[in-house]
Design a protein around this motif. Structure first.
Motif, PDB file in Angstrom:
ATOM      1  N   THR A  27       0.842  -1.189   0.000  1.00  0.00           N
ATOM      2  CA  THR A  27       0.000   0.000   0.000  1.00  0.00           C
ATOM      3  C   THR A  27       0.881   1.245   0.000  1.00  0.00           C
ATOM      4  N   PRO A  28       1.488   1.572  -1.137  1.00  0.00           N
ATOM      5  CA  PRO A  28       2.339   2.764  -1.195  1.00  0.00           C
ATOM      6  C   PRO A  28       1.514   4.033  -1.035  1.00  0.00           C
ATOM      7  N   ARG A  29       2.172   5.096  -0.589  1.00  0.00           N
ATOM      8  CA  ARG A  29       1.509   6.374  -0.402  1.00  0.00           C
ATOM      9  C   ARG A  29       1.704   7.250  -1.636  1.00  0.00           C
ATOM     10  N   PHE A  30       0.624   7.893  -2.053  1.00  0.00           N
ATOM     11  CA  PHE A  30       0.665   8.779  -3.212  1.00  0.00           C
ATOM     12  C   PHE A  30       0.201  10.171  -2.802  1.00  0.00           C
ATOM     13  N   PRO A  31       0.698  11.225  -3.475  1.00  0.00           N
ATOM     14  CA  PRO A  31       0.255  12.574  -3.130  1.00  0.00           C
ATOM     15  C   PRO A  31      -1.192  12.825  -3.548  1.00  0.00           C
ATOM     16  N   GLU A  32      -1.850  13.701  -2.811  1.00  0.00           N
ATOM     17  CA  GLU A  32      -3.191  14.125  -3.161  1.00  0.00           C
ATOM     18  C   GLU A  32      -3.115  15.176  -4.275  1.00  0.00           C
ATOM     19  N   PRO A  33      -4.095  15.232  -5.161  1.00  0.00           N
ATOM     20  CA  PRO A  33      -4.090  16.269  -6.193  1.00  0.00           C
ATOM     21  C   PRO A  33      -4.381  17.641  -5.599  1.00  0.00           C
ATOM     22  N   ASP A  34      -3.701  18.653  -6.100  1.00  0.00           N
ATOM     23  CA  ASP A  34      -3.908  20.023  -5.636  1.00  0.00           C
ATOM     24  C   ASP A  34      -4.965  20.696  -6.518  1.00  0.00           C
ATOM     25  N   ARG A  35      -6.150  20.119  -6.502  1.00  0.00           N
ATOM     26  CA  ARG A  35      -7.249  20.633  -7.336  1.00  0.00           C
ATOM     27  C   ARG A  35      -8.534  19.935  -6.928  1.00  0.00           C
ATOM     28  N   PRO A  36      -9.680  20.528  -7.276  1.00  0.00           N
ATOM     29  CA  PRO A  36     -10.947  19.834  -7.033  1.00  0.00           C
ATOM     30  C   PRO A  36     -11.085  18.630  -7.964  1.00  0.00           C
ATOM     31  N   VAL A  37     -12.054  17.783  -7.675  1.00  0.00           N
ATOM     32  CA  VAL A  37     -12.375  16.629  -8.510  1.00  0.00           C
ATOM     33  C   VAL A  37     -13.842  16.720  -8.900  1.00  0.00           C
ATOM     34  N   SER A  38     -14.140  16.517 -10.172  1.00  0.00           N
ATOM     35  CA  SER A  38     -15.525  16.576 -10.618  1.00  0.00           C
ATOM     36  C   SER A  38     -16.326  15.401 -10.082  1.00  0.00           C
ATOM     37  N   LYS A  39     -17.603  15.634  -9.851  1.00  0.00           N
ATOM     38  CA  LYS A  39     -18.502  14.535  -9.536  1.00  0.00           C
ATOM     39  C   LYS A  39     -18.665  13.671 -10.773  1.00  0.00           C
ATOM     40  N   VAL A  40     -18.898  12.387 -10.550  1.00  0.00           N
ATOM     41  CA  VAL A  40     -19.055  11.467 -11.670  1.00  0.00           C
ATOM     42  C   VAL A  40     -20.272  11.873 -12.487  1.00  0.00           C
ATOM     43  N   GLY A  41     -20.080  11.987 -13.814  1.00  0.00           N
ATOM     44  CA  GLY A  41     -21.149  12.426 -14.696  1.00  0.00           C
ATOM     45  C   GLY A  41     -22.065  11.287 -15.105  1.00  0.00           C
ATOM     46  N   SER A  42     -23.029  11.613 -15.932  1.00  0.00           N
ATOM     47  CA  SER A  42     -24.004  10.627 -16.405  1.00  0.00           C
ATOM     48  C   SER A  42     -23.360   9.628 -17.342  1.00  0.00           C
ATOM     49  N   ASN A  43     -23.792   8.376 -17.258  1.00  0.00           N
ATOM     50  CA  ASN A  43     -23.321   7.331 -18.161  1.00  0.00           C
ATOM     51  C   ASN A  43     -24.310   7.037 -19.281  1.00  0.00           C
ATOM     52  N   GLN A  44     -25.389   7.806 -19.369  1.00  0.00           N
ATOM     53  CA  GLN A  44     -26.378   7.555 -20.411  1.00  0.00           C
ATOM     54  C   GLN A  44     -25.806   7.864 -21.789  1.00  0.00           C
ATOM     55  N   PHE A  45     -26.274   7.128 -22.798  1.00  0.00           N
ATOM     56  CA  PHE A  45     -25.726   7.337 -24.135  1.00  0.00           C
ATOM     57  C   PHE A  45     -26.785   7.859 -25.096  1.00  0.00           C
ATOM     58  N   SER A  46     -27.669   8.751 -24.577  1.00  0.00           N
ATOM     59  CA  SER A  46     -28.734   9.299 -25.410  1.00  0.00           C
ATOM     60  C   SER A  46     -28.215  10.248 -26.479  1.00  0.00           C
ATOM     61  N   THR A  47     -26.988  10.748 -26.332  1.00  0.00           N
ATOM     62  CA  THR A  47     -26.449  11.705 -27.289  1.00  0.00           C
ATOM     63  C   THR A  47     -25.506  11.047 -28.303  1.00  0.00           C
ATOM     64  N   GLU A  48     -25.540   9.742 -28.431  1.00  0.00           N
ATOM     65  CA  GLU A  48     -24.606   9.083 -29.337  1.00  0.00           C
ATOM     66  C   GLU A  48     -24.783   9.542 -30.781  1.00  0.00           C
ATOM     67  N   ASP A  49     -26.023   9.735 -31.222  1.00  0.00           N
ATOM     68  CA  ASP A  49     -26.245  10.216 -32.589  1.00  0.00           C
ATOM     69  C   ASP A  49     -25.617  11.594 -32.790  1.00  0.00           C
ATOM     70  N   GLN A  50     -25.750  12.460 -31.794  1.00  0.00           N
ATOM     71  CA  GLN A  50     -25.150  13.783 -31.891  1.00  0.00           C
ATOM     72  C   GLN A  50     -23.633  13.683 -31.958  1.00  0.00           C
ATOM     73  N   ARG A  51     -23.072  12.805 -31.146  1.00  0.00           N
ATOM     74  CA  ARG A  51     -21.614  12.637 -31.154  1.00  0.00           C
ATOM     75  C   ARG A  51     -21.145  12.086 -32.484  1.00  0.00           C
ATOM     76  N   ASP A  52     -21.898  11.159 -33.044  1.00  0.00           N
ATOM     77  CA  ASP A  52     -21.531  10.626 -34.355  1.00  0.00           C
ATOM     78  C   ASP A  52     -21.691  11.665 -35.457  1.00  0.00           C
ATOM     79  N   SER A  53     -22.668  12.560 -35.304  1.00  0.00           N
ATOM     80  CA  SER A  53     -22.866  13.594 -36.324  1.00  0.00           C
ATOM     81  C   SER A  53     -21.670  14.542 -36.384  1.00  0.00           C
ATOM     82  N   ARG A  54     -20.952  14.678 -35.268  1.00  0.00           N
ATOM     83  CA  ARG A  54     -19.726  15.475 -35.252  1.00  0.00           C
ATOM     84  C   ARG A  54     -18.507  14.654 -35.674  1.00  0.00           C
ATOM     85  N   GLY A  55     -18.698  13.354 -35.828  1.00  0.00           N
ATOM     86  CA  GLY A  55     -17.577  12.487 -36.183  1.00  0.00           C
ATOM     87  C   GLY A  55     -16.617  12.269 -35.031  1.00  0.00           C
TER      88      GLY A  55
END
Length: 251
Positions: A27-55
Protein backbone atom coordinates in the motif's frame (compact mmCIF):
# COMPACT_ATOMS: atom_id res chain seq x y z
CA UNK A 1 -24.58 -18.62 -25.56
CA UNK A 2 -22.52 -19.78 -22.57
CA UNK A 3 -19.35 -18.61 -24.28
CA UNK A 4 -20.86 -15.19 -24.92
CA UNK A 5 -21.87 -14.80 -21.28
CA UNK A 6 -18.32 -15.71 -20.29
CA UNK A 7 -16.96 -13.04 -22.60
CA UNK A 8 -19.09 -10.29 -21.10
CA UNK A 9 -18.78 -11.21 -17.45
CA UNK A 10 -17.99 -8.11 -15.41
CA UNK A 11 -15.09 -9.93 -13.83
CA UNK A 12 -13.85 -11.63 -16.98
CA UNK A 13 -10.18 -11.41 -17.78
CA UNK A 14 -9.22 -9.91 -21.09
CA UNK A 15 -8.83 -12.90 -23.39
CA UNK A 16 -5.77 -11.59 -25.20
CA UNK A 17 -3.79 -10.82 -22.04
CA UNK A 18 -1.52 -13.09 -20.07
CA UNK A 19 -0.30 -10.60 -17.43
CA UNK A 20 -1.48 -10.47 -13.85
CA UNK A 21 -3.68 -7.68 -12.57
CA UNK A 22 -1.62 -4.79 -11.26
CA UNK A 23 -2.00 -4.25 -7.55
CA UNK A 24 -0.88 -6.59 -4.80
CA UNK A 25 -0.73 -6.32 -1.05
CA UNK A 26 1.60 -3.35 -0.82
CA UNK A 27 0.00 0.00 0.00
CA UNK A 28 2.34 2.76 -1.19
CA UNK A 29 1.51 6.37 -0.40
CA UNK A 30 0.67 8.78 -3.21
CA UNK A 31 0.26 12.57 -3.13
CA UNK A 32 -3.19 14.13 -3.16
CA UNK A 33 -4.09 16.27 -6.19
CA UNK A 34 -3.91 20.02 -5.64
CA UNK A 35 -7.25 20.63 -7.34
CA UNK A 36 -10.95 19.83 -7.03
CA UNK A 37 -12.37 16.63 -8.51
CA UNK A 38 -15.53 16.58 -10.62
CA UNK A 39 -18.50 14.54 -9.54
CA UNK A 40 -19.05 11.47 -11.67
CA UNK A 41 -21.15 12.43 -14.70
CA UNK A 42 -24.00 10.63 -16.40
CA UNK A 43 -23.32 7.33 -18.16
CA UNK A 44 -26.38 7.56 -20.41
CA UNK A 45 -25.73 7.34 -24.13
CA UNK A 46 -28.73 9.30 -25.41
CA UNK A 47 -26.45 11.70 -27.29
CA UNK A 48 -24.61 9.08 -29.34
CA UNK A 49 -26.24 10.22 -32.59
CA UNK A 50 -25.15 13.78 -31.89
CA UNK A 51 -21.61 12.64 -31.15
CA UNK A 52 -21.53 10.63 -34.36
CA UNK A 53 -22.87 13.59 -36.32
CA UNK A 54 -19.73 15.47 -35.25
CA UNK A 55 -17.58 12.49 -36.18
CA UNK A 56 -16.26 12.27 -32.62
CA UNK A 57 -15.35 8.60 -32.31
CA UNK A 58 -13.97 8.37 -35.85
CA UNK A 59 -11.81 11.46 -35.26
CA UNK A 60 -10.40 10.10 -32.01
CA UNK A 61 -9.77 6.61 -33.40
CA UNK A 62 -8.07 8.08 -36.48
CA UNK A 63 -5.83 10.32 -34.35
CA UNK A 64 -4.99 7.32 -32.15
CA UNK A 65 -4.26 5.21 -35.26
CA UNK A 66 -6.53 2.40 -34.12
CA UNK A 67 -6.15 -0.53 -36.48
CA UNK A 68 -7.38 -4.09 -36.86
CA UNK A 69 -5.84 -6.51 -34.40
CA UNK A 70 -5.06 -3.98 -31.65
CA UNK A 71 -5.85 -4.52 -27.99
CA UNK A 72 -7.51 -1.46 -26.45
CA UNK A 73 -8.88 -0.46 -23.04
CA UNK A 74 -11.81 1.93 -22.67
CA UNK A 75 -11.58 3.44 -19.18
CA UNK A 76 -14.80 4.90 -17.82
CA UNK A 77 -16.67 3.06 -20.57
CA UNK A 78 -20.13 3.82 -19.18
CA UNK A 79 -22.74 2.45 -21.55
CA UNK A 80 -20.18 1.87 -24.27
CA UNK A 81 -20.18 4.67 -26.84
CA UNK A 82 -16.48 4.10 -27.55
CA UNK A 83 -16.47 0.42 -26.63
CA UNK A 84 -18.74 -0.69 -29.45
CA UNK A 85 -16.99 1.51 -32.03
CA UNK A 86 -13.55 0.36 -30.94
CA UNK A 87 -14.72 -3.26 -31.17
CA UNK A 88 -15.71 -2.72 -34.79
CA UNK A 89 -12.43 -0.95 -35.62
CA UNK A 90 -10.09 -3.56 -34.10
CA UNK A 91 -12.06 -6.42 -35.67
CA UNK A 92 -12.23 -10.10 -34.81
CA UNK A 93 -8.49 -10.34 -34.23
CA UNK A 94 -8.47 -7.39 -31.83
CA UNK A 95 -9.68 -7.06 -28.26
CA UNK A 96 -11.41 -4.34 -26.25
CA UNK A 97 -11.58 -4.22 -22.46
CA UNK A 98 -14.31 -1.90 -21.17
CA UNK A 99 -13.69 -0.74 -17.59
CA UNK A 100 -15.81 1.33 -15.22
CA UNK A 101 -16.33 1.80 -11.48
CA UNK A 102 -20.12 1.82 -11.93
CA UNK A 103 -21.38 -1.76 -11.73
CA UNK A 104 -24.87 -0.77 -12.92
CA UNK A 105 -23.41 0.86 -16.03
CA UNK A 106 -21.34 -2.25 -16.68
CA UNK A 107 -24.44 -4.41 -16.40
CA UNK A 108 -26.17 -2.28 -19.04
CA UNK A 109 -23.05 -2.42 -21.19
CA UNK A 110 -22.92 -6.21 -20.81
CA UNK A 111 -26.45 -6.49 -22.15
CA UNK A 112 -25.54 -4.21 -25.04
CA UNK A 113 -22.47 -6.28 -25.90
CA UNK A 114 -24.57 -9.43 -25.87
CA UNK A 115 -27.23 -7.79 -28.05
CA UNK A 116 -24.61 -6.63 -30.57
CA UNK A 117 -22.82 -10.00 -30.38
CA UNK A 118 -19.44 -8.39 -29.77
CA UNK A 119 -17.33 -11.41 -28.95
CA UNK A 120 -14.10 -9.39 -28.93
CA UNK A 121 -15.16 -7.35 -25.87
CA UNK A 122 -14.67 -8.07 -22.17
CA UNK A 123 -15.66 -5.87 -19.27
CA UNK A 124 -14.11 -5.30 -15.86
CA UNK A 125 -15.06 -3.46 -12.69
CA UNK A 126 -12.32 -1.03 -11.70
CA UNK A 127 -11.58 0.92 -8.52
CA UNK A 128 -11.35 4.63 -7.79
CA UNK A 129 -7.55 4.57 -7.56
CA UNK A 130 -6.76 1.50 -9.66
CA UNK A 131 -8.01 0.66 -13.16
CA UNK A 132 -7.28 -3.03 -12.52
CA UNK A 133 -5.70 -3.61 -15.92
CA UNK A 134 -3.56 -6.63 -16.84
CA UNK A 135 0.12 -5.81 -17.23
CA UNK A 136 1.83 -5.48 -20.63
CA UNK A 137 -1.45 -5.84 -22.50
CA UNK A 138 -2.63 -2.71 -24.34
CA UNK A 139 -1.71 -0.87 -27.51
CA UNK A 140 -4.00 2.02 -26.54
CA UNK A 141 -5.81 3.04 -23.36
CA UNK A 142 -8.71 5.48 -23.84
CA UNK A 143 -9.76 8.01 -21.19
CA UNK A 144 -12.49 10.12 -22.78
CA UNK A 145 -14.17 12.94 -20.84
CA UNK A 146 -13.53 11.19 -17.53
CA UNK A 147 -10.01 12.01 -16.30
CA UNK A 148 -11.22 14.98 -14.24
CA UNK A 149 -13.41 12.57 -12.22
CA UNK A 150 -10.47 10.50 -10.93
CA UNK A 151 -10.08 11.18 -7.21
CA UNK A 152 -6.52 9.85 -6.93
CA UNK A 153 -4.93 10.63 -10.31
CA UNK A 154 -1.30 9.95 -9.36
CA UNK A 155 -2.04 6.51 -7.96
CA UNK A 156 -4.41 5.71 -10.83
CA UNK A 157 -1.87 6.68 -13.49
CA UNK A 158 0.98 4.94 -11.65
CA UNK A 159 -0.95 1.67 -11.48
CA UNK A 160 -2.02 2.00 -15.12
CA UNK A 161 1.56 2.50 -16.39
CA UNK A 162 2.57 -1.22 -16.56
CA UNK A 163 -0.55 -2.08 -18.58
CA UNK A 164 0.92 -0.53 -21.73
CA UNK A 165 2.70 -2.74 -24.19
CA UNK A 166 5.96 -1.62 -25.77
CA UNK A 167 4.88 1.30 -27.96
CA UNK A 168 1.47 1.50 -26.27
CA UNK A 169 -0.04 4.91 -25.58
CA UNK A 170 -2.77 6.58 -23.52
CA UNK A 171 -5.40 8.72 -25.26
CA UNK A 172 -7.13 11.50 -23.32
CA UNK A 173 -10.02 13.62 -24.56
CA UNK A 174 -11.11 16.41 -22.24
CA UNK A 175 -12.15 20.07 -22.04
CA UNK A 176 -10.00 23.07 -21.05
CA UNK A 177 -11.91 24.26 -18.00
CA UNK A 178 -11.68 23.82 -14.20
CA UNK A 179 -11.67 20.28 -12.85
CA UNK A 180 -14.79 20.89 -10.76
CA UNK A 181 -16.63 21.80 -13.97
CA UNK A 182 -15.92 18.54 -15.82
CA UNK A 183 -12.70 19.52 -17.54
CA UNK A 184 -8.99 19.99 -16.91
CA UNK A 185 -6.40 22.52 -18.02
CA UNK A 186 -4.18 20.72 -20.57
CA UNK A 187 -1.08 22.05 -18.81
CA UNK A 188 -2.24 20.47 -15.56
CA UNK A 189 -3.14 17.24 -17.35
CA UNK A 190 0.33 17.05 -18.87
CA UNK A 191 1.98 17.86 -15.53
CA UNK A 192 0.09 15.10 -13.69
CA UNK A 193 0.84 12.51 -16.36
CA UNK A 194 4.53 13.42 -16.41
CA UNK A 195 4.73 13.28 -12.61
CA UNK A 196 3.42 9.70 -12.74
CA UNK A 197 5.88 8.53 -15.41
CA UNK A 198 4.50 9.46 -18.84
CA UNK A 199 5.55 11.69 -21.71
CA UNK A 200 3.25 13.78 -23.90
CA UNK A 201 3.68 12.83 -27.56
CA UNK A 202 0.74 14.57 -29.25
CA UNK A 203 -1.77 17.32 -28.56
CA UNK A 204 -4.53 18.81 -30.68
CA UNK A 205 -7.24 21.37 -30.03
CA UNK A 206 -10.30 19.70 -31.50
CA UNK A 207 -13.64 21.59 -31.62
CA UNK A 208 -15.31 18.52 -33.11
CA UNK A 209 -14.49 16.73 -29.85
CA UNK A 210 -15.86 19.59 -27.75
CA UNK A 211 -12.38 19.91 -26.25
CA UNK A 212 -8.86 18.69 -26.93
CA UNK A 213 -7.02 15.46 -27.71
CA UNK A 214 -3.82 14.42 -25.90
CA UNK A 215 -1.69 11.31 -26.28
CA UNK A 216 0.93 10.01 -23.85
CA UNK A 217 3.48 7.21 -23.77
CA UNK A 218 5.16 5.55 -20.82
CA UNK A 219 8.49 7.15 -19.93
CA UNK A 220 11.61 5.00 -19.72
CA UNK A 221 11.10 4.52 -15.98
CA UNK A 222 8.19 4.79 -13.58
CA UNK A 223 8.87 6.87 -10.44
CA UNK A 224 8.44 5.37 -7.01
CA UNK A 225 5.25 6.61 -5.32
CA UNK A 226 7.25 8.62 -2.80
CA UNK A 227 9.12 10.38 -5.62
CA UNK A 228 5.98 11.80 -7.24
CA UNK A 229 5.72 15.57 -6.80
CA UNK A 230 2.13 16.85 -7.01
CA UNK A 231 1.39 19.55 -9.57
CA UNK A 232 0.08 22.93 -8.50
CA UNK A 233 -3.51 23.28 -9.65
CA UNK A 234 -3.50 27.03 -10.29
CA UNK A 235 -2.77 28.40 -13.74
CA UNK A 236 -0.11 30.81 -12.50
CA UNK A 237 1.96 27.95 -11.08
CA UNK A 238 1.70 26.03 -14.33
CA UNK A 239 2.73 29.07 -16.36
CA UNK A 240 0.15 31.43 -17.84
CA UNK A 241 0.39 31.33 -21.62
CA UNK A 242 3.00 28.57 -21.55
CA UNK A 243 3.13 25.95 -24.27
CA UNK A 244 2.15 22.44 -23.36
CA UNK A 245 5.42 20.47 -22.88
CA UNK A 246 6.11 18.38 -25.97
CA UNK A 247 3.04 19.85 -27.70
CA UNK A 248 2.64 18.92 -31.33
CA UNK A 249 -0.29 18.25 -33.60
CA UNK A 250 -0.78 15.04 -35.49
CA UNK A 251 -1.37 15.34 -39.21
Amino acid sequence: MRRRFALISIFALLAACNGEVIGGDETPRFPEPDRPVSKVGSNQFSTEDQRDSRGEAKTVMDLAQIAEGMTVADIGAGNGYYTVRLAERVGETGRVLAQDIDSAALSRLGRRIERYRLENVSIRLGEFADPKLPANSFDRIFMVHMYHEIEQPYEFLWRMWPALRDGGQVVVVDIDRPTDRHGIDPLLLSCEFEAAGYELVAFKDAPELAGYYAQFKAAATRPKPGEIEPCRGDRAALGEGAEIPGKKEKA
